[in-house]
Scaffold this motif. Structure first.
Motif, mmCIF file in Angstrom:
data_model
loop_
_atom_site.group_PDB
_atom_site.id
_atom_site.type_symbol
_atom_site.label_atom_id
_atom_site.label_comp_id
_atom_site.label_asym_id
_atom_site.label_seq_id
_atom_site.Cartn_x
_atom_site.Cartn_y
_atom_site.Cartn_z
ATOM 1 N N LEU A 1 4.634 8.736 73.307
ATOM 2 C CA LEU A 1 3.243 9.009 72.923
ATOM 3 C C LEU A 1 2.980 10.506 72.803
ATOM 4 N N LEU A 2 3.474 11.273 73.772
ATOM 5 C CA LEU A 2 3.263 12.715 73.737
ATOM 6 C C LEU A 2 4.030 13.367 72.590
ATOM 7 N N TRP A 3 5.195 12.853 72.275
ATOM 8 C CA TRP A 3 5.995 13.428 71.186
ATOM 9 C C TRP A 3 5.274 13.293 69.849
ATOM 10 N N LYS A 4 4.510 12.231 69.710
ATOM 11 C CA LYS A 4 3.787 12.012 68.457
ATOM 12 C C LYS A 4 2.532 12.870 68.343
ATOM 13 N N ASN A 5 1.870 13.137 69.454
ATOM 14 C CA ASN A 5 0.563 13.790 69.396
ATOM 15 C C ASN A 5 0.500 15.138 70.115
ATOM 16 N N HIS A 6 1.216 15.257 71.236
ATOM 17 C CA HIS A 6 1.176 16.495 72.017
ATOM 18 C C HIS A 6 2.605 16.872 72.391
ATOM 19 N N ARG A 7 3.362 17.249 71.395
ATOM 20 C CA ARG A 7 4.793 17.443 71.561
ATOM 21 C C ARG A 7 5.138 18.540 72.565
ATOM 22 N N ASP A 8 4.265 19.548 72.688
ATOM 23 C CA ASP A 8 4.591 20.688 73.546
ATOM 24 C C ASP A 8 4.640 20.324 75.026
ATOM 25 N N ILE A 9 4.048 19.211 75.427
ATOM 26 C CA ILE A 9 4.117 18.815 76.840
ATOM 27 C C ILE A 9 4.919 17.532 77.030
ATOM 28 N N SER A 10 5.600 17.092 76.001
ATOM 29 C CA SER A 10 6.333 15.824 76.095
ATOM 30 C C SER A 10 7.475 15.886 77.103
ATOM 31 N N TRP A 11 7.929 17.106 77.418
ATOM 32 C CA TRP A 11 9.056 17.241 78.346
ATOM 33 C C TRP A 11 8.710 16.761 79.752
ATOM 34 N N ILE A 12 7.418 16.684 80.091
ATOM 35 C CA ILE A 12 7.051 16.247 81.442
ATOM 36 C C ILE A 12 7.460 14.800 81.683
ATOM 37 N N ALA A 13 7.714 14.047 80.596
ATOM 38 C CA ALA A 13 8.117 12.648 80.740
ATOM 39 C C ALA A 13 9.460 12.519 81.457
ATOM 40 N N LEU A 14 10.266 13.599 81.459
ATOM 41 C CA LEU A 14 11.553 13.558 82.142
ATOM 42 C C LEU A 14 11.406 13.376 83.645
ATOM 43 N N LEU A 15 10.220 13.707 84.170
ATOM 44 C CA LEU A 15 9.983 13.478 85.601
ATOM 45 C C LEU A 15 10.030 11.992 85.940
ATOM 46 N N GLY A 16 9.935 11.139 84.937
ATOM 47 C CA GLY A 16 9.997 9.707 85.177
ATOM 48 C C GLY A 16 11.324 9.255 85.764
ATOM 49 N N ILE B 1 18.866 17.004 90.221
ATOM 50 C CA ILE B 1 17.548 17.572 89.952
ATOM 51 C C ILE B 1 17.677 19.007 89.471
ATOM 52 N N ALA B 2 18.612 19.767 90.070
ATOM 53 C CA ALA B 2 18.812 21.160 89.664
ATOM 54 C C ALA B 2 19.284 21.249 88.224
ATOM 55 N N VAL B 3 20.222 20.385 87.855
ATOM 56 C CA VAL B 3 20.733 20.383 86.474
ATOM 57 C C VAL B 3 19.628 20.031 85.488
ATOM 58 N N LEU B 4 18.846 18.998 85.815
ATOM 59 C CA LEU B 4 17.749 18.605 84.932
ATOM 60 C C LEU B 4 16.728 19.733 84.798
ATOM 61 N N SER B 5 16.429 20.411 85.896
ATOM 62 C CA SER B 5 15.459 21.502 85.860
ATOM 63 C C SER B 5 15.940 22.632 84.956
ATOM 64 N N GLU B 6 17.224 22.963 85.061
ATOM 65 C CA GLU B 6 17.760 24.033 84.222
ATOM 66 C C GLU B 6 17.772 23.627 82.751
ATOM 67 N N ILE B 7 18.104 22.381 82.489
ATOM 68 C CA ILE B 7 18.102 21.910 81.098
ATOM 69 C C ILE B 7 16.695 21.967 80.519
ATOM 70 N N VAL B 8 15.708 21.527 81.323
ATOM 71 C CA VAL B 8 14.327 21.567 80.858
ATOM 72 C C VAL B 8 13.884 23.005 80.609
ATOM 73 N N GLY B 9 14.228 23.911 81.535
ATOM 74 C CA GLY B 9 13.843 25.307 81.371
ATOM 75 C C GLY B 9 14.446 25.930 80.132
ATOM 76 N N LEU B 10 15.741 25.734 79.924
ATOM 77 C CA LEU B 10 16.397 26.277 78.734
ATOM 78 C C LEU B 10 15.878 25.633 77.457
ATOM 79 N N GLY B 11 15.697 24.308 77.511
ATOM 80 C CA GLY B 11 15.177 23.627 76.332
ATOM 81 C C GLY B 11 13.789 24.106 75.950
ATOM 82 N N TYR B 12 12.953 24.328 76.955
ATOM 83 C CA TYR B 12 11.599 24.819 76.685
ATOM 84 C C TYR B 12 11.651 26.202 76.042
ATOM 85 N N LEU B 13 12.524 27.079 76.544
ATOM 86 C CA LEU B 13 12.643 28.422 75.976
ATOM 87 C C LEU B 13 13.121 28.373 74.529
ATOM 88 N N ILE B 14 14.084 27.510 74.259
ATOM 89 C CA ILE B 14 14.618 27.414 72.895
ATOM 90 C C ILE B 14 13.553 26.899 71.929
#
Length: 390
Positions: free
Chosen positions: A284-299, A313-326
């Motif tokens: 749902l977020l990817w379709k309408n609010h893509r910039d915050i869709s990454w929070i779904a990974l907390l699921g 958790i550390a690996v996922l956090s780093e992936i999310v951080g790098l992905g957000y920057l890119i």
């Protein structure tokens, strides 16, 4: 010389405006009513008179009848509000100071009444009075300072709910917070109301007596649906959602990496349900609010917590951080939040995995900090050279 006169002189010296425009601005500003200041001697006299009055009352406090104590504070409170109104209408002094004094006297009246008549302050309505009064001041006086007062009193009220809370109190608070969130237009107040709703969501799980370490994520997922209310509000609360999501992820990383106690007896059914909810929310977020869709990974946090080393958790956090920057770099968005989050993740990882061997890892720790600092400086210089907006 007034500020506008200095700016006018500066613009004239640099040839920004011509003499005709200068004369027109001067004529306009000189016709504006000048703010009147309270004479210095009168100000000093009022201060000493106020101090003398309160000193006399404090010295004879025990001799004053109970009802008179409350009545006297109420009189002082209304005097402060009247002075605020006169100050605003006559355009002298600072009305906000009289308003704050009136608010403080209102709280003092409640405290004195409770103390005088031996009313219990435990699980009392005092936090409610402070919260509702702050909200009333915010709507009536419309000063941004009361937005902060409203935030603080709301947090205090939520904290008072921790020991004991009922459905009625919780529903009333949520109704007020949501109505305020829906009606308010100013960005800061919208963000503060959202934080109150988040705090109320955290209390819900203790209200239903449901023991789970995943309740912050459930709360965040529910509130992540609010950006659909309006575009104006989504622009304000989406950064707040990302901030809360980032802090939540870091909190789980610290809790799982630094504590040997089991957070909960993780329920596979709940973890699976949370993961499914995260996937649906992400779509749902990817379709309408893509910039915050990454929070779904907390699921997927329910399953990641099964790893006692917290590496997942550390690996996922780093992936999310790098992905957000890119993604932010490609979309020409600000990278400040992503850099801060990524650096925080590195700090947490170092303290979790390298604290006991700090002498061995100090060199790499300093090197990582320098790397991120240099990367940030290089990015900033590159953006400045290109003339882009951060």
């Amino acid at each position: 010389m007034y500020d506008w006169q200095r700016k006018l002189q500066e613009w004239r010296e640099h040839g920004v405006i011509d003499e005709i425009t200068v004369a027109a601005i001067q004529a306009y500003e000189e016709k504006q009513p000048q703010r009147r200041k309270i004479p210095l001697l009168l100000t000093v006299g009022l201060i000493f008179f106020t101090l003398a009055t309160f000193s006399f009352i404090a010295a004879n406090w025990d001799l004053i009848p109970d009802l008179l104590k409350t009545g006297m504070l109420l009189v002082f409170m209304w005097i402060a509000y009247v002075l605020s109104d006169v100050s605003e209408k006559k355009d002298f002094g600072y009305p906000i100071l009289f308003q704050l004094l009136g608010y403080a006297l209102f709280i003092a009246t409640i405290l004195v009444t409770a103390q005088t008549f031996h009313l219990s302050l435990s699980n009392s309505i005092l936090p409610w009075f402070a919260y509702l009064a702050a909200l009333a001041h915010l709507y009536f006086f419309k000063h941004r300072f009361y937005a902060v007062v409203h935030l603080v009193t709301g947090v205090i009220l939520l904290i008072s709910f921790v020991e004991k809370i009922g459905w009625i109190e919780w529903l009333i608070f949520v109704a007020i917070a949501f109505l305020h969130f829906y009606k308010v237009k100013r960005p800061a107040e919208t963000a503060f109301a959202f934080l109150h709703l988040f705090g109320a969501g955290l209390l819900l799980w203790s209200l239903v007596e449901y023991d789970s370490a995943l309740w912050p994520i459930w709360t965040l997922f529910i509130l992540a649906l609010l950006p659909w209310i309006s575009h104006e509000k989504s622009v304000v609360i989406k950064p707040v959602i990302q901030l809360l999501a980032g802090l939540t992820g870091i909190g789980y990383l610290i809790a799982r990496g630094e504590t040997e106690l089991s957070l909960v007896d993780l329920n596979t059914t709940e973890s699976s349900l949370l993961a499914i909810t995260g996937i649906v929310l992400g779509i749902l977020l990817w379709k309408n609010h893509r910039d915050i869709s990454w929070i779904a990974l907390l699921g997927f946090m329910g399953f990641l917590l099964l790893d006692e080393s917290a590496i997942a958790i550390a690996v996922l956090s780093e992936i999310v951080g790098l992905g957000y920057l890119i993604v932010a770099q490609r979309q020409n968005l600000s990278l400040r939040g992503g850099f801060v989050f990524f650096i925080l993740i590195q700090f947490v990882i170092y303290f979790i995995y390298a604290w006991q061997r700090l002498d061995m890892s100090l060199f790499f720790f300093i090197g990582a900090i320098l790397l991120f600092v240099l990367s940030g400086v290089g990015w900033w210089l590159n953006r400045r050279k290109e003339g882009g907006q951060s």
